[in-house]
Design an enzyme around this catalytic site. Structure first.
Site, PDB file in Angstrom:
ATOM      1  N   ARG A 237       0.860  -1.178   0.000  1.00 55.11           N
ATOM      2  CA  ARG A 237       0.000   0.000   0.000  1.00 55.11           C
ATOM      3  C   ARG A 237       0.899   1.232   0.000  1.00 55.11           C
ATOM      4  O   ARG A 237       1.933   1.257   0.704  1.00 55.11           O
ATOM      5  CB  ARG A 237      -0.917   0.017   1.237  1.00 55.11           C
ATOM      6  N   GLU A 266      -4.004   7.778  -4.625  1.00 54.63           N
ATOM      7  CA  GLU A 266      -4.312   7.088  -5.883  1.00 54.63           C
ATOM      8  C   GLU A 266      -5.630   7.594  -6.450  1.00 54.63           C
ATOM      9  O   GLU A 266      -6.601   7.697  -5.678  1.00 54.63           O
ATOM     10  CB  GLU A 266      -4.373   5.581  -5.661  1.00 54.63           C
ATOM     11  N   HIS A 285      -1.540   0.658  -9.817  1.00 49.76           N
ATOM     12  CA  HIS A 285      -2.136  -0.317  -8.885  1.00 49.76           C
ATOM     13  C   HIS A 285      -2.798  -1.479  -9.657  1.00 49.76           C
ATOM     14  O   HIS A 285      -4.014  -1.678  -9.574  1.00 49.76           O
ATOM     15  CB  HIS A 285      -3.150   0.374  -7.954  1.00 49.76           C
TER      16      HIS A 285
HETATM   17  N1  LIG Z   1      -0.660  -3.910  -5.488  1.00 45.53           N
HETATM   18  C1  LIG Z   1      -1.715  -4.711  -5.491  1.00 45.53           C
HETATM   19  O1  LIG Z   1      -2.480  -4.751  -6.455  1.00 45.53           O
HETATM   20  C2  LIG Z   1      -1.962  -5.591  -4.324  1.00 45.53           C
HETATM   21  C3  LIG Z   1      -1.549  -5.240  -3.072  1.00 45.53           C
HETATM   22  N2  LIG Z   1      -1.780  -6.084  -2.007  1.00 45.53           N
HETATM   23  C4  LIG Z   1      -1.319  -5.702  -0.683  1.00 45.53           C
HETATM   24  O2  LIG Z   1      -0.431  -6.698  -0.214  1.00 45.53           O
HETATM   25  C5  LIG Z   1      -0.712  -6.977   1.145  1.00 45.53           C
HETATM   26  C6  LIG Z   1      -0.213  -8.348   1.504  1.00 45.53           C
HETATM   27  O3  LIG Z   1      -0.999  -9.360   0.906  1.00 45.53           O
HETATM   28  P1  LIG Z   1      -0.805 -10.907   1.339  1.00 45.53           P
HETATM   29  O4  LIG Z   1       0.600 -11.316   1.159  1.00 45.53           O
HETATM   30  O5  LIG Z   1      -1.866 -11.676   0.684  1.00 45.53           O
HETATM   31  O6  LIG Z   1      -1.131 -10.773   2.889  1.00 45.53           O
HETATM   32  P2  LIG Z   1      -0.568 -11.651   4.097  1.00 45.53           P
HETATM   33  O7  LIG Z   1      -1.432 -11.322   5.253  1.00 45.53           O
HETATM   34  O8  LIG Z   1      -0.442 -13.069   3.677  1.00 45.53           O
HETATM   35  O9  LIG Z   1       0.904 -11.079   4.299  1.00 45.53           O
HETATM   36  C7  LIG Z   1       1.200  -9.896   4.951  1.00 45.53           C
HETATM   37  C8  LIG Z   1       2.435 -10.127   5.789  1.00 45.53           C
HETATM   38  O10 LIG Z   1       2.838  -8.895   6.365  1.00 45.53           O
HETATM   39  C9  LIG Z   1       3.198  -9.137   7.710  1.00 45.53           C
HETATM   40  N3  LIG Z   1       3.074  -7.918   8.510  1.00 45.53           N
HETATM   41  C10 LIG Z   1       1.959  -7.232   8.846  1.00 45.53           C
HETATM   42  N4  LIG Z   1       2.262  -6.181   9.627  1.00 45.53           N
HETATM   43  C11 LIG Z   1       3.603  -6.210   9.776  1.00 45.53           C
HETATM   44  C12 LIG Z   1       4.526  -5.391  10.482  1.00 45.53           C
HETATM   45  N5  LIG Z   1       4.109  -4.334  11.198  1.00 45.53           N
HETATM   46  N6  LIG Z   1       5.840  -5.701  10.419  1.00 45.53           N
HETATM   47  C13 LIG Z   1       6.265  -6.768   9.689  1.00 45.53           C
HETATM   48  N7  LIG Z   1       5.444  -7.599   9.008  1.00 45.53           N
HETATM   49  C14 LIG Z   1       4.134  -7.316   9.057  1.00 45.53           C
HETATM   50  C15 LIG Z   1       2.213 -10.214   8.163  1.00 45.53           C
HETATM   51  O11 LIG Z   1       2.677 -10.870   9.329  1.00 45.53           O
HETATM   52  C16 LIG Z   1       2.187 -11.114   6.947  1.00 45.53           C
HETATM   53  O12 LIG Z   1       3.225 -12.076   6.993  1.00 45.53           O
HETATM   54  C17 LIG Z   1      -2.219  -6.767   1.233  1.00 45.53           C
HETATM   55  O13 LIG Z   1      -2.628  -6.501   2.564  1.00 45.53           O
HETATM   56  C18 LIG Z   1      -2.452  -5.592   0.315  1.00 45.53           C
HETATM   57  O14 LIG Z   1      -2.330  -4.378   1.041  1.00 45.53           O
HETATM   58  C19 LIG Z   1      -2.400  -7.278  -2.194  1.00 45.53           C
HETATM   59  C20 LIG Z   1      -2.853  -7.644  -3.410  1.00 45.53           C
HETATM   60  C21 LIG Z   1      -2.700  -6.830  -4.582  1.00 45.53           C
HETATM   61  O1  LIG Z   2      -6.370  -7.091  -3.343  1.00 42.31           O
HETATM   62  C1  LIG Z   2      -5.821  -6.018  -3.003  1.00 42.31           C
HETATM   63  O2  LIG Z   2      -5.595  -5.721  -1.820  1.00 42.31           O
HETATM   64  C2  LIG Z   2      -5.444  -5.055  -4.026  1.00 42.31           C
HETATM   65  O3  LIG Z   2      -4.746  -4.112  -3.768  1.00 42.31           O
HETATM   66  C3  LIG Z   2      -5.919  -5.231  -5.419  1.00 42.31           C
HETATM   67  O4  LIG Z   2      -5.885  -6.518  -5.824  1.00 42.31           O
END
Ligand SMILES: NC(=O)C1=CN([C@@H]2O[C@H](COP(=O)(O)OP(=O)(O)OC[C@H]3O[C@@H](n4cnc5c(N)ncnc54)[C@H](O)[C@@H]3O)[C@@H](O)[C@H]2O)C=CC1
Ligand SMILES: O=C(O)C(=O)CO
Length: 325
Positions: A237, A266, A285
Site C-alpha cells: 500500500r 491514488e 495499482h
Molecule cells: N498492489 C496490489 O495490487 C496488491 C496489493 N496487495 C497488498 O499486499 C498486502 C499483503 O498481501 P498478502 O501477502 O496476501 O497478505 P498476508 O497477510 O499473507 O501477508 C502480509 C504479511 O505482512 C506481515 N506484517 C503485517 N504487519 C507487519 C509489520 N508491522 N511488520 C512486519 N510484518 C508485518 C504479516 O505478518 C504477513 O506475513 C495486502 O494486505 C495488500 O495491502 C495485495 C494484493 C494486490
Molecule cells: O487485493 C488487493 O488488496 C489489491 O490491492 C488489489 O488486488
C-alpha cells in the site's frame, strides 16, 4: 421479497445472476457520501455489501442498520473499520488466495523493469534516440544472483521469494515479527532486522498491509540505510512508504531506483515530482489486474458474500474469531 444487497463494483453477467437468484441487487457507481445519500433507503435495508475501493467506516455503518456481511473484492482490507464491524457482528470477507501468484508476477516485473531500465529505454528507442551502438549510458544492473529483501513475508512475499530463488538464484532476506520456518526451508530465506535487511539488500520488496504499525515504515531514515545501487519495490500500500522521502532519495540518487504499483494518493497526481524521475517505474495499482485473476476475485467475492449471509464464515473471513455464532 428478497433481501437486499448493494454492489459497488461491476460484475460479469454470470456472477451477477448468481447474486440475483437470492438477493435484490442494487448497483451503485461507487461507495461514497453522495451514493449513500442518493440510495439512503436501500442502504437502510441492505444485508450485504460487495465491491472494492470504498471506505466502510462507522459513518457508513450507521446508515446500514441491517448489514450482516461485507465482501471486499481484494485481499487488503485497510478501508474497513474491522473493530466497528465486529462490534456489530458483521462479517468481513476478502479474497486472500486467488491473486497471490499474479501479484508476485507483477512484483517481479517491477524488479526486472527497474533494474534493466525497461520502460526508460523503451521510451528512448521510441523517441528515435537509438542512432548508434549503445554504450554505458544505456547499461543497467543485474537481477540474478543478487540479494532480495522481503518486508511482508506473507502469501505474496513467499510467492515472490519462490520466483526470485528458483528463477533468478537470488539470496532471500526477510524481516518479520515472527519466523517463517517454511520460507527458511523452501527458499533458504534468512530472517533479519529491518535495518540489516535495508543495508544488505540489492532489492527491497515491500508487500505489507497498511496498518497503524506499517504507515511510513519506510521513511528517510530507512532509505538512507539502503545501498546507493539498490532498488525499492512497493506493491503493498502506498502510505507504507513516505513518498516525499522516496522522491528525495531518487532525485539525489541515494538509491538506484524504485518500482511502484501503489502510491500515497491514488490515482497519483499527474504533477507529482516522482513521475518526472527517470529512475522510477510506475504502475497504476495493477498488481492483481489480469483478466483471469480479476474474474477469480469477483467470483470469490460473490461466493464469500453468499457464504457469509448464510452463516458460513470458516473460509476467507477477516474477523471470524470476533463473530458471535
Ligand atoms: N498492489 C496490489 O495490487 C496488491 C496489493 N496487495 C497488498 O499486499 C498486502 C499483503 O498481501 P498478502 O501477502 O496476501 O497478505 P498476508 O497477510 O499473507 O501477508 C502480509 C504479511 O505482512 C506481515 N506484517 C503485517 N504487519 C507487519 C509489520 N508491522 N511488520 C512486519 N510484518 C508485518 C504479516 O505478518 C504477513 O506475513 C495486502 O494486505 C495488500 O495491502 C495485495 C494484493 C494486490
Ligand atoms: O487485493 C488487493 O488488496 C489489491 O490491492 C488489489 O488486488
Amino acid at each position: 421479497m428478497k433481501p437486499s444487497v448493494i454492489l459497488y463494483e461491476s460484475l460479469p453477467a454470470d456472477l451477477l445472476s448468481r447474486l440475483n437468484e437470492q438477493y435484490q441487487v442494487t448497483e451503485i457507481s461507487a461507495l461514497n457520501a453522495e451514493t449513500v445519500a442518493e440510495h439512503a433507503d436501500v442502504f437502510r435495508h441492505a444485508v450485504g455489501l460487495l465491491g472494492s475501493g470504498g471506505k466502510v467506516d462507522q459513518t457508513l455503518l450507521d446508515s446500514m442498520p441491517a448489514l450482516k456481511a461485507c465482501s471486499t473484492i481484494s485481499v487488503g482490507y485497510d478501508l474497513f473499520d474491522v473493530d466497528a464491524l465486529s462490534a456489530r457482528n458483521i462479517a468481513l470477507m476478502h479474497t486472500p488466495t486467488v491473486l497471490t501468484d499474479t501479484v508476485a508476477d507483477t512484483i517481479m516485473a517491477l524488479v526486472l523493469a527497474s533494474a534493466r531500465r525497461v520502460t526508460e529505454l523503451d521510451s528512448w528507442v521510441k523517441a528515435g534516440k537509438w542512432t548508434k551502438n549503445i554504450g554505458p549510458e544505456q547499461f543497467s544492473i543485474d537481477v540474478h544472483h543478487k540479494t532480495l529483501g522481503i518486508v511482508g513475508m506473507g502469501r505474496i512475499g513467499k510467492a515472490v521469494a519462490q520466483r526470485a530463488r528458483f528463477g533468478f538464484d537470488m539470496e532471500i532476506l526477510y524481516s518479520a515479527r515472527s519466523a517463517h520456518k517454511d520460507a527458511e526451508e523452501r527458499f533458504s530465506a534468512t530472517r533479519c532486522e529491518l535495518d540489516e535487511l535495508l543495508k544488505k539488500s540489492d532489492f527491497v520488496c515491500i508487500i505489507l498491509p497498511l496498518t497503524d504499525q506499517t504507515r511510513h515504515m519506510i521513511g528517510a531514515g530507512q532509505l538512507a540505510l539502503m545501498k546507493s545501487s539498490a532498488i525499492l519495490i512497493n506493491a503493498g500500500r502506498g502510505p507504507v512508504v513516505d513518498e516525499q522521502a522516496l522522491t528525495h532519495a531518487l532525485k539525489e540518487k541515494a538509491i538506484y531506483g524504485a518500482g511502484l504499483d501503489v502510491f500515497e494518493q491514488e490515482p497519483v497526481p499527474a504533477q507529482a515530482e516522482l513521475l518526472t524521475l527517470p529512475n522510477v517505474v510506475t504502475l497504476p495499482h495493477v498488481g492483481s489486474a489480469t483478466h483471469e485473476t480479476r474474474y477469480a476475485m469477483k467470483k470469490d467475492g460473490v461466493e464469500n458474500l453468499l457464504a457469509a449471509l448464510s452463516g458460513q464464515t470458516d473460509k476467507n473471513c477477516v474477523n471470524s474469531s470476533a463473530l458471535k455464532k
